[in-house]
Design a protein around this motif. Structure first.
Motif, PDB file in Angstrom:
ATOM      1  N   GLY A  76      -6.864 -10.495  11.271  1.00 27.01           N
ATOM      2  CA  GLY A  76      -7.333 -11.824  11.652  1.00 27.01           C
ATOM      3  C   GLY A  76      -7.973 -11.819  13.019  1.00 27.01           C
ATOM      4  O   GLY A  76      -7.879 -10.843  13.766  1.00 27.01           O
ATOM      5  N   ASN A  77      -8.621 -12.931  13.353  1.00 26.01           N
ATOM      6  CA  ASN A  77      -9.353 -13.018  14.615  1.00 26.01           C
ATOM      7  C   ASN A  77      -8.455 -12.842  15.835  1.00 26.01           C
ATOM      8  O   ASN A  77      -8.874 -12.291  16.859  1.00 26.01           O
ATOM      9  CB  ASN A  77     -10.055 -14.372  14.722  1.00 26.01           C
ATOM     10  CG  ASN A  77     -11.107 -14.557  13.647  1.00 26.01           C
ATOM     11  OD1 ASN A  77     -11.426 -13.624  12.917  1.00 26.01           O
ATOM     12  ND2 ASN A  77     -11.638 -15.759  13.542  1.00 26.01           N
ATOM     13  N   PHE A  78      -7.229 -13.337  15.747  1.00 22.92           N
ATOM     14  CA  PHE A  78      -6.335 -13.301  16.899  1.00 22.92           C
ATOM     15  C   PHE A  78      -5.031 -12.554  16.616  1.00 22.92           C
ATOM     16  O   PHE A  78      -4.116 -12.569  17.415  1.00 22.92           O
ATOM     17  CB  PHE A  78      -6.017 -14.732  17.349  1.00 22.92           C
ATOM     18  CG  PHE A  78      -7.233 -15.516  17.725  1.00 22.92           C
ATOM     19  CD1 PHE A  78      -7.870 -15.305  18.935  1.00 22.92           C
ATOM     20  CD2 PHE A  78      -7.791 -16.435  16.844  1.00 22.92           C
ATOM     21  CE1 PHE A  78      -9.013 -16.008  19.275  1.00 22.92           C
ATOM     22  CE2 PHE A  78      -8.931 -17.154  17.166  1.00 22.92           C
ATOM     23  CZ  PHE A  78      -9.545 -16.938  18.396  1.00 22.92           C
ATOM     24  N   GLY A  79      -4.951 -11.908  15.484  1.00 26.34           N
ATOM     25  CA  GLY A  79      -3.761 -11.155  15.123  1.00 26.34           C
ATOM     26  C   GLY A  79      -3.627 -11.083  13.614  1.00 26.34           C
ATOM     27  O   GLY A  79      -4.391 -11.713  12.874  1.00 26.34           O
ATOM     28  N   PRO A  80      -2.682 -10.310  13.119  1.00 31.44           N
ATOM     29  CA  PRO A  80      -2.539 -10.137  11.668  1.00 31.44           C
ATOM     30  C   PRO A  80      -1.897 -11.346  11.004  1.00 31.44           C
ATOM     31  O   PRO A  80      -1.177 -12.120  11.631  1.00 31.44           O
ATOM     32  CB  PRO A  80      -1.623  -8.908  11.562  1.00 31.44           C
ATOM     33  CG  PRO A  80      -0.801  -8.954  12.817  1.00 31.44           C
ATOM     34  CD  PRO A  80      -1.708  -9.506  13.877  1.00 31.44           C
ATOM     35  N   ASP A  81      -2.171 -11.487   9.724  1.00 31.96           N
ATOM     36  CA  ASP A  81      -1.518 -12.485   8.889  1.00 31.96           C
ATOM     37  C   ASP A  81      -0.768 -11.734   7.787  1.00 31.96           C
ATOM     38  O   ASP A  81      -1.362 -11.285   6.813  1.00 31.96           O
ATOM     39  CB  ASP A  81      -2.548 -13.436   8.285  1.00 31.96           C
ATOM     40  CG  ASP A  81      -1.909 -14.455   7.327  1.00 31.96           C
ATOM     41  OD1 ASP A  81      -0.666 -14.485   7.243  1.00 31.96           O
ATOM     42  OD2 ASP A  81      -2.655 -15.194   6.664  1.00 31.96           O
ATOM     43  N   ASN A  82       0.522 -11.576   7.963  1.00 31.73           N
ATOM     44  CA  ASN A  82       1.329 -10.801   7.025  1.00 31.73           C
ATOM     45  C   ASN A  82       2.126 -11.689   6.077  1.00 31.73           C
ATOM     46  O   ASN A  82       3.151 -11.280   5.532  1.00 31.73           O
ATOM     47  CB  ASN A  82       2.277  -9.872   7.792  1.00 31.73           C
ATOM     48  CG  ASN A  82       1.526  -8.821   8.581  1.00 31.73           C
ATOM     49  OD1 ASN A  82       0.491  -8.326   8.136  1.00 31.73           O
ATOM     50  ND2 ASN A  82       2.015  -8.478   9.761  1.00 31.73           N
ATOM     51  N   SER A  83       1.634 -12.911   5.860  1.00 35.65           N
ATOM     52  CA  SER A  83       2.348 -13.843   4.982  1.00 35.65           C
ATOM     53  C   SER A  83       2.259 -13.436   3.515  1.00 35.65           C
ATOM     54  O   SER A  83       3.108 -13.835   2.710  1.00 35.65           O
ATOM     55  CB  SER A  83       1.783 -15.256   5.162  1.00 35.65           C
ATOM     56  OG  SER A  83       0.390 -15.286   4.853  1.00 35.65           O
ATOM     57  N   ALA A  84       1.232 -12.660   3.146  1.00 33.78           N
ATOM     58  CA  ALA A  84       1.083 -12.217   1.755  1.00 33.78           C
ATOM     59  C   ALA A  84       0.811 -10.713   1.742  1.00 33.78           C
ATOM     60  O   ALA A  84      -0.312 -10.265   1.472  1.00 33.78           O
ATOM     61  CB  ALA A  84      -0.047 -12.978   1.066  1.00 33.78           C
ATOM     62  N   PRO A  85       1.818  -9.900   2.010  1.00 36.43           N
ATOM     63  CA  PRO A  85       1.608  -8.452   2.108  1.00 36.43           C
ATOM     64  C   PRO A  85       1.338  -7.812   0.754  1.00 36.43           C
ATOM     65  O   PRO A  85       1.736  -8.324  -0.288  1.00 36.43           O
ATOM     66  CB  PRO A  85       2.934  -7.953   2.689  1.00 36.43           C
ATOM     67  CG  PRO A  85       3.946  -8.965   2.250  1.00 36.43           C
ATOM     68  CD  PRO A  85       3.219 -10.278   2.262  1.00 36.43           C
ATOM     69  N   LEU A  86       0.633  -6.670   0.788  1.00 41.77           N
ATOM     70  CA  LEU A  86       0.375  -5.902  -0.426  1.00 41.77           C
ATOM     71  C   LEU A  86       1.502  -4.900  -0.627  1.00 41.77           C
ATOM     72  O   LEU A  86       1.907  -4.204   0.308  1.00 41.77           O
ATOM     73  CB  LEU A  86      -0.961  -5.165  -0.323  1.00 41.77           C
ATOM     74  CG  LEU A  86      -2.218  -6.020  -0.162  1.00 41.77           C
ATOM     75  CD1 LEU A  86      -3.457  -5.134  -0.197  1.00 41.77           C
ATOM     76  CD2 LEU A  86      -2.308  -7.082  -1.242  1.00 41.77           C
ATOM     77  N   LYS A  87       1.980  -4.810  -1.878  1.00 46.75           N
ATOM     78  CA  LYS A  87       3.101  -3.908  -2.184  1.00 46.75           C
ATOM     79  C   LYS A  87       2.744  -3.072  -3.405  1.00 46.75           C
ATOM     80  O   LYS A  87       2.411  -3.592  -4.469  1.00 46.75           O
ATOM     81  CB  LYS A  87       4.385  -4.702  -2.435  1.00 46.75           C
ATOM     82  CG  LYS A  87       5.610  -3.822  -2.674  1.00 46.75           C
ATOM     83  CD  LYS A  87       6.865  -4.647  -2.911  1.00 46.75           C
ATOM     84  CE  LYS A  87       7.308  -5.358  -1.632  1.00 46.75           C
ATOM     85  NZ  LYS A  87       8.638  -6.000  -1.808  1.00 46.75           N
ATOM     86  N   GLY A  88       2.793  -1.741  -3.235  1.00 45.68           N
ATOM     87  CA  GLY A  88       2.436  -0.827  -4.307  1.00 45.68           C
ATOM     88  C   GLY A  88       3.616  -0.432  -5.170  1.00 45.68           C
ATOM     89  O   GLY A  88       4.773  -0.805  -4.919  1.00 45.68           O
ATOM     90  N   LEU A  89       3.326   0.377  -6.173  1.00 44.89           N
ATOM     91  CA  LEU A  89       4.327   0.788  -7.160  1.00 44.89           C
ATOM     92  C   LEU A  89       5.509   1.516  -6.527  1.00 44.89           C
ATOM     93  O   LEU A  89       6.663   1.271  -6.881  1.00 44.89           O
ATOM     94  CB  LEU A  89       3.650   1.690  -8.206  1.00 44.89           C
ATOM     95  CG  LEU A  89       4.542   2.243  -9.314  1.00 44.89           C
ATOM     96  CD1 LEU A  89       5.098   1.117 -10.173  1.00 44.89           C
ATOM     97  CD2 LEU A  89       3.757   3.242 -10.170  1.00 44.89           C
ATOM     98  N   PHE A  90       5.245   2.400  -5.587  1.00 40.78           N
ATOM     99  CA  PHE A  90       6.315   3.195  -4.982  1.00 40.78           C
ATOM    100  C   PHE A  90       7.218   2.380  -4.058  1.00 40.78           C
ATOM    101  O   PHE A  90       8.254   2.869  -3.614  1.00 40.78           O
ATOM    102  CB  PHE A  90       5.728   4.374  -4.207  1.00 40.78           C
ATOM    103  CG  PHE A  90       5.029   5.388  -5.075  1.00 40.78           C
ATOM    104  CD1 PHE A  90       5.254   5.448  -6.444  1.00 40.78           C
ATOM    105  CD2 PHE A  90       4.125   6.290  -4.519  1.00 40.78           C
ATOM    106  CE1 PHE A  90       4.601   6.388  -7.239  1.00 40.78           C
ATOM    107  CE2 PHE A  90       3.466   7.228  -5.303  1.00 40.78           C
ATOM    108  CZ  PHE A  90       3.707   7.278  -6.665  1.00 40.78           C
ATOM    109  N   TYR A  91       6.828   1.159  -3.753  1.00 42.58           N
ATOM    110  CA  TYR A  91       7.619   0.304  -2.870  1.00 42.58           C
ATOM    111  C   TYR A  91       8.167  -0.917  -3.612  1.00 42.58           C
ATOM    112  O   TYR A  91       8.520  -1.912  -2.993  1.00 42.58           O
ATOM    113  CB  TYR A  91       6.781  -0.136  -1.674  1.00 42.58           C
ATOM    114  CG  TYR A  91       6.498   0.986  -0.704  1.00 42.58           C
ATOM    115  CD1 TYR A  91       7.265   1.156   0.451  1.00 42.58           C
ATOM    116  CD2 TYR A  91       5.481   1.909  -0.960  1.00 42.58           C
ATOM    117  CE1 TYR A  91       7.011   2.191   1.335  1.00 42.58           C
ATOM    118  CE2 TYR A  91       5.223   2.953  -0.075  1.00 42.58           C
ATOM    119  CZ  TYR A  91       5.992   3.090   1.059  1.00 42.58           C
ATOM    120  OH  TYR A  91       5.749   4.120   1.937  1.00 42.58           O
TER     121      TYR A  91
END
Length: 517
Positions: free
Chosen positions: A423-438
């Protein structure tokens, strides 16, 4: 002892002090300083909040829209990253020139320079518009010749033309990738024609599907969009698919249509690869590419304010390259019992290509693992092309095409579930990506497979049509006479090394003595 003065005593003391000239001077300065400070505070308050003091705002105050406000820090960051990515052209030029034969070196130099010049004009005229403007799910339809553009690009806060120069450097990279598999037998006019097709149409239009603001792969999975049942969109942070797989599969189409260079005998026919003429240049070029990748991947945040994100991306980029180089070296050693520098170089490049898509969403451990797989894959890919009798002098197809697919799919496996979006002023981790191994299941992996498959198949199909069409009018493949003479002399009238001749007729004395022994 009680030292507190009464009111009368305080008045008496003040009178005594006022009769003293030094005290009068001190008192005047003290009062003046306090009143000045209060006045300055009131002026500042009135300037920032005129309505609160019953004052009207200045009539000339502009009304700024969100897309008119340029973030200077992020703009400078994007420009620095663009310069690093553009510097990768030096690396590509050196890598290709080193891996080719000496008699086609000038042709490589010319191709890399002209590719860059043409790409800049084409991306200015309509390439950027096709790829990054609003239109529909397949193609952008605004900002031709950079006209009518806003001050900043979308909601990034980055100055529009800074984004343009950054994305031009990416487009130039894709076009240069293509040439690597077509070295040594592509006629100059044919080279120019297919380069126009790649930079002006194939890359920007297919790239729009993923990186365009309304591309159908970018919006895939949402209600009333392409394949809503997938439930998530296709992700490619810095271009494992958009840049590398597109470039790699155009290169594959070109290598197939051209056929091998004259005199090229494959292993199954009792021969082997034609040897590179200058590994010093080639390896140095590979390392320059590695350096430029620090603009390619961290710069794709378009945000210097995402401090944690750019640090993680840079670290993941480094670790994947290291693992790729080591594993490619080992993979090549097992059957050949030699420590091969060309495979090692292509190995760390394979790791860099693979990490380009998932670099923002994986952990350092994930970066090591996926980079190591890429190193093995690039060796297997080279051997596969050798078996299929496809002549790819620098390994462009395995490095960029095959490892681009692997890097894209690896996101669906290694996304750690911690990181969402920059994001412009920092990350937005409200909807993280999660793969099969996790523990994320196969949803993300499915989206990645669909996006990669559509992009690669479309690129390969269109590129085959383009290459066959150019070849049909006799402009793609160099004539037999020209290839035997050597591309540099036949097409450009000069050798890269005019002060000496490398041939089977004239052999340096030291080499002849060595042979006689």
């Amino acid at each position: 002892m009680n030292t507190k003065l009464s009111l009368s005593q305080k008045v008496s003391r003040l009178g005594a002090r006022l009769r003293d000239s030094e005290w009068r001077r001190y008192g005047a300065l003290l009062v003046a300083g306090k009143f000045t400070a209060i006045a300055l505070l009131l002026v500042a308050f009135a300037f920032m909040n005129p309505g609160l003091l019953g004052l009207n705002a200045h009539a000339a105050d502009p009304v700024l829209k969100g897309n008119d406000i340029v973030n200077p820090i992020n703009t400078v960051w994007t420009l620095v990253a663009a310069f690093l990515v553009f510097g990768m052209q030096v690396g590509f030029t050196m890598l290709e020139a080193g891996f080719c034969r000496s008699r086609e070196t000038v042709n490589v130099l010319m191709e890399c320079v002209i590719d860059t010049c043409m790409c800049g004009i084409l991306f200015y005229a309509f390439g950027f518009a096709f790829m990054f403007s609003h239109g529909n799910g397949f193609i952008g339809m605004n900002w031709f010749f950079l006209q009518g553009a806003p001050a900043t690009y979308e909601g990034t806060g980055v100055a529009f033309l800074a984004v343009w120069i950054f994305q031009f450097a990416f487009a130039d990279t894709c076009s240069t990738i293509t040439s690597g598999a077509m070295i040594g037998r592509t006629a100059w006019i044919g080279d120019i024609i297919y380069s126009i097709c790649v930079s002006g149409f194939i890359y920007p239009i297919i790239g729009h599907w993923t990186w365009g603001p309304d591309g159908f792969l970018a919006t895939m999975g949402a209600k009333d969009t392409f394949l809503p049942w997938v439930g998530t969109s296709f992700h490619d942070f810095a271009g494992s698919t958009v840049v590398h797989s597109i470039g790699g599969f155009v290169a594959l189409a070109g290598a197939i249509v051209l056929g091998p260079r004259l005199g090229r005998k494959f292993k199954r026919d009792g021969g082997g690869p034609m040897l590179p003429h200058d590994l010093t240049i080639a390896v140095s070029g590979g390392l320059l590419l590695w350096f430029g990748w620090y603009g390619f991947n961290p710069g794709s945040t378009l945000s210097a304010m995402d401090f944690v994100g750019i640090g993680r991306v840079a670290t993941n980029t480094t670790l994947a390259a290291c693992a790729g180089g080591i594993m490619a070296m080992i993979a090549a050693y097992i059957p050949n019992r030699k420590w091969d520098v060309s495979f090692t170089t292509n190995g760390f490049l394979a790791g860099l290509v693979a990490i380009t898509c998932p670099c923002y969403w994986v952990s350092p451990t994930g970066a090591v693992l996926l980079g190591g797989v890429a190193g093995v894959l690039v060796y297997l890919g080279v051997e596969l092309l050798e078996y299929l009798r496809i002549d790819d002098p620098i390994g462009a197809v395995p490095v960029h095409g095959f490892c681009g697919i692997w890097g894209t799919l690896s996101l669906g496996l290694f996304a750690s579930g911690e990181f969402g979006a920059t994001g412009n002023f920092g990350p937005d981790n409200s909807a993280p990506l999660k793969g099969l191994f996790y523990g994320g299941g196969t949803q993300l992996l499915t989206a990645q497979f669909i996006g990669s498959a559509i992009t690669c198949l479309a690129t390969f199909g269109v590129s085959l049509i383009v290459m066959y069409a150019i070849n049909a009018i006799g402009l793609l493949r160099l004539s037999k006479e020209g290839e035997l003479e050597g591309m540099d002399l036949h097409e450009h009238g000069i050798s890269a090394y005019p002060e000496y001749v490398i041939s089977s007729v004239v052999t340096p004395a030291a080499m002849q003595i060595s042979r006689d022994r």
